[in-house]
Motif scaffolding. Structure first.
Motif, PDB file in Angstrom:
ATOM      1  N   UNK A 155     -29.678  11.051 -29.871  1.00 53.75           N
ATOM      2  CA  UNK A 155     -30.823  11.388 -29.482  1.00 53.75           C
ATOM      3  C   UNK A 155     -30.453  13.407 -28.994  1.00 53.75           C
ATOM      4  N   UNK A 156     -31.273  13.806 -29.708  1.00 54.40           N
ATOM      5  CA  UNK A 156     -31.262  14.891 -29.048  1.00 54.40           C
ATOM      6  C   UNK A 156     -32.579  15.477 -28.272  1.00 54.40           C
ATOM      7  N   UNK A 157     -32.354  16.560 -26.712  1.00 53.46           N
ATOM      8  CA  UNK A 157     -31.977  16.963 -26.211  1.00 53.46           C
ATOM      9  C   UNK A 157     -30.665  15.871 -25.707  1.00 53.46           C
ATOM     10  N   UNK A 158     -31.652  14.633 -25.034  1.00 51.55           N
ATOM     11  CA  UNK A 158     -31.032  13.881 -24.018  1.00 51.55           C
ATOM     12  C   UNK A 158     -32.027  12.823 -23.238  1.00 51.55           C
ATOM     13  N   UNK A 159     -31.414  11.780 -22.975  1.00 51.62           N
ATOM     14  CA  UNK A 159     -31.961  10.565 -22.880  1.00 51.62           C
ATOM     15  C   UNK A 159     -32.689  11.162 -21.511  1.00 51.62           C
ATOM     16  N   UNK A 160     -32.260  11.331 -20.884  1.00 56.29           N
ATOM     17  CA  UNK A 160     -33.195  12.491 -19.529  1.00 56.29           C
ATOM     18  C   UNK A 160     -34.373  13.196 -19.633  1.00 56.29           C
ATOM     19  N   UNK A 161     -34.440  13.864 -21.097  1.00 60.29           N
ATOM     20  CA  UNK A 161     -35.427  14.207 -21.889  1.00 60.29           C
ATOM     21  C   UNK A 161     -36.420  13.643 -22.346  1.00 60.29           C
ATOM     22  N   UNK A 162     -35.700  12.617 -22.611  1.00 62.52           N
ATOM     23  CA  UNK A 162     -36.530  11.489 -23.655  1.00 62.52           C
ATOM     24  C   UNK A 162     -37.791  11.041 -22.516  1.00 62.52           C
ATOM     25  N   UNK A 163     -36.457  10.846 -21.102  1.00 64.85           N
ATOM     26  CA  UNK A 163     -37.835   9.793 -20.513  1.00 64.85           C
ATOM     27  C   UNK A 163     -38.824  10.227 -19.380  1.00 64.85           C
ATOM     28  N   UNK A 164     -38.440  11.658 -19.497  1.00 68.04           N
ATOM     29  CA  UNK A 164     -39.526  13.408 -18.771  1.00 68.04           C
ATOM     30  C   UNK A 164     -40.495  12.930 -19.215  1.00 68.04           C
TER      31      UNK A 164
END
Length: 391
Positions: free
Chosen positions: A291-300
Motif C-alpha cells: 500500500x503506497x504511501x501508508x495505511x495512515x494516508x489510506x485512512x485519512x
C-alpha cells in the motif's frame, strides 16, 4: 497432487529423454496479428527435436507423433526457419479442431516430453494450482520456463555465487531459514558476485528482479539438496513416512515461491526510496501486499485518493487476479505484479473492465496480445508512477 493431468505430466517429464515447457503466448495463437500458425519455440529448444542447431540460410524440419493430454494424437512438424530474415523455431500442424491454440489458452503452460525419436507426449495446464504444482514437483523456477527442463540440480551459476550460497548454508542453525532470510541472502550473494549496485538496479529493475528470483531459486535448490541428500539415501519405513516427507518438500517449495516475489519487490521499492507498507489492514481485515504511501494516508479522508496505490504480487494470476478486487475499497484501480507470461485477450479485457492494471517484468511484455502492451506497466514504469505521486 490429486489432479490426474498434473500427475501424468510430471511422470511424463520424469520418464522422458528431454522435456520443454513454455507459457502459451499471443504470438502462438495469432493474437499478435501474425499469420504464422503454431507454437513459437525458444531458440534453445532445438535439442528437443534436432541433433544440431539450425543454421542461418537454411530451413530444416522433423515430423513427429505427439500425444496430447494422454488422449489424442497429432502428426506434427517441428521446423527451423533460417532463410531470409527469419531465425525461429515453430511447432506446427495439429489438424482441424485442435483445442490449445485459442485465445483463452494464452497464459496456459505447454509441456512437451520426448519419449522416443518419433514419439512425444504433450500437456497443457490451465489453472494456477496445476502450474504451481508442476513447478514445485519438478523444482523449476518461473524463470526457467520457456526452455529445456533441467533433469537434475545443476550448479550453473558462477563459482563465486555458489561459494556464497554454501557459506550461508554453513552458518544456519535451523534446517530451513525464513523466506525473507533466504531472499535477502540470495540477493546479497548475487549482487556481490556480479557487482550489482543500487545505481544499476535503478537503471533496470525489471532485469535485476528476475535475476534475484533466479538466484534465490538456485540457493533454495542448493539448500534443499544439502538438507535431503542423506535422508533420501535411507529407506523409508512406510508409505506414510514417504508421503509426509514429500508433502513437506512440496509445501515448502510453494510457500517460498509465493513470498519470494514480495520480498524482492520490497527491496526494489526500498532502493527507489518509495514510501509503502506491506500487509497493512484495510476494510474487513484485508491485507494488500503493498500500500503506497501508508495505511495512515489510506485512512485519512483528506488525503488525495488519486495518490493512493495498491499493488498485489502473484507469481501466476490466471485464476487469482480476482482476489485483489476487494483489497482496498478506497482505491479504484488495483495494480497486480505477476510473473505470468501471457494472458488471453478475453481475460485481459475482463481485468481492465474491473480496473486491474497489470505490472510485469519488461522481458515478458512480448508474451501479451499486442493491443494490451501499452496498458501493461513494467516494474520500471510502475516505480516511476509511484515516485511521481510521492514527490
Amino acid at each position: 497432487m490429486e489432479n490426474s493431468i498434473l500427475t501424468e505430466v510430471v511422470q511424463s517429464v520424469q520418464n522422458s529423454e528431454i522435456a520443454f515447457s513454455k507459457f502459451i503466448t499471443a504470438n502462438d495463437t495469432g493474437a499478435t496479428g501474425g499469420h504464422q500458425a503454431g507454437f513459437h519455440m525458444h531458440k534453445k529448444s532445438w535439442p528437443l527435436f534436432f541433433d544440431s542447431e539450425g543454421q542461418k540460410g537454411e530451413n530444416k524440419d522433423k515430423f513427429v507423433t505427439i500425444k496430447w493430454q494422454n488422449s489424442f494424437e497429432t502428426q506434427s512438424r517441428f521446423i527451423y526457419y533460417g532463410t531470409g530474415t527469419r531465425n525461429e523455431y515453430r511447432l506446427t500442424r495439429f489438424g482441424k479442431g485442435f483445442p490449445f491454440l485459442q485465445d483463452e489458452n494464452i497464459g496456459d503452460l505447454l509441456v512437451i516430453a520426448k519419449q522416443s525419436e518419433e514419439f512425444y507426449e504433450a500437456f497443457v495446464l490451465h489453472s494456477d494450482d496445476d502450474i504451481d504444482g508442476f513447478l514445485a514437483a519438478l523444482n523449476i523456477s518461473t524463470t526457467e520456463i520457456n526452455g529445456i527442463i533441467p533433469k537434475q540440480v545443476e550448479q550453473t551459476a558462477e563459482n563465486k555465487l555458489i561459494e556464497c550460497f554454501n557459506a550461508f548454508i554453513s552458518t544456519l542453525t535451523v534446517s530451513f531459514p525464513t523466506t525473507i532470510e533466504l531472499a535477502t541472502n540470495a540477493r546479497n550473494c548475487y549482487n556481490n558476485s556480479y557487482h550489482i549496485t543500487s545505481q544499476l538496479i535503478q537503471t533496470n529493475p525489471d532485469k535485476e528482479i528476475l535475476q534475484w528470483i533466479n538466484a534465490e531459486f538456485q540457493l533454495f535448490k542448493t539448500l534443499e539438496n544439502n538438507r535431503y541428500s542423506e535422508r533420501i539415501k535411507s529407506p523409508f519405513t512406510s508409505v506414510e513416512e514417504l508421503v509426509e516427507v514429500a508433502n513437506t518438500i512440496l509445501n515448502r517449495r510453494k510457500s517460498r515461491a509465493g513470498k519470494s516475489l514480495e520480498h524482492h519487490l520490497a527491496e526494489v521499492f526500498n532502493i527507489f526510496d518509495l514510501h509503502y507498507e506491506t500487509q497493512a489492514v484495510t476494510e474487513f481485515n484485508k491485507k494488500p501486499d503493498f500500500l503506497f504511501p501508508s495505511v495512515e494516508a489510506y485512512r485519512n479522508p483528506d488525503y488525495n485518493e488519486n495518490k493512493l496505490i495498491v499493488l498485489a504480487a502473484k507469481t501466476t494470476c490466471k485464476d487469482r487476479w480476482r482476489q485483489v478486487l476487494n483489497e482496498a475499497d478506497r482505491i479504484k484501480t488495483k495494480h497486480l505484479f505477476t510473473l505470468q507470461q501471457g494472458i488471453s485477450k478475453n481475460q485481459l479485457e475482463e481485468m481492465y473492465k474491473y480496473d486491474v492494471n497489470l505490472v510485469v517484468p519488461k522481458p515478458y511484455l512480448d508474451s501479451f496480445p499486442r493491443e494490451f502492451r501499452d496498458k501493461i506497466l513494467t516494474l520500471d514504469s510502475f516505480v516511476k508512477k509511484v515516485r511521481n505521486y510521492q514527490t
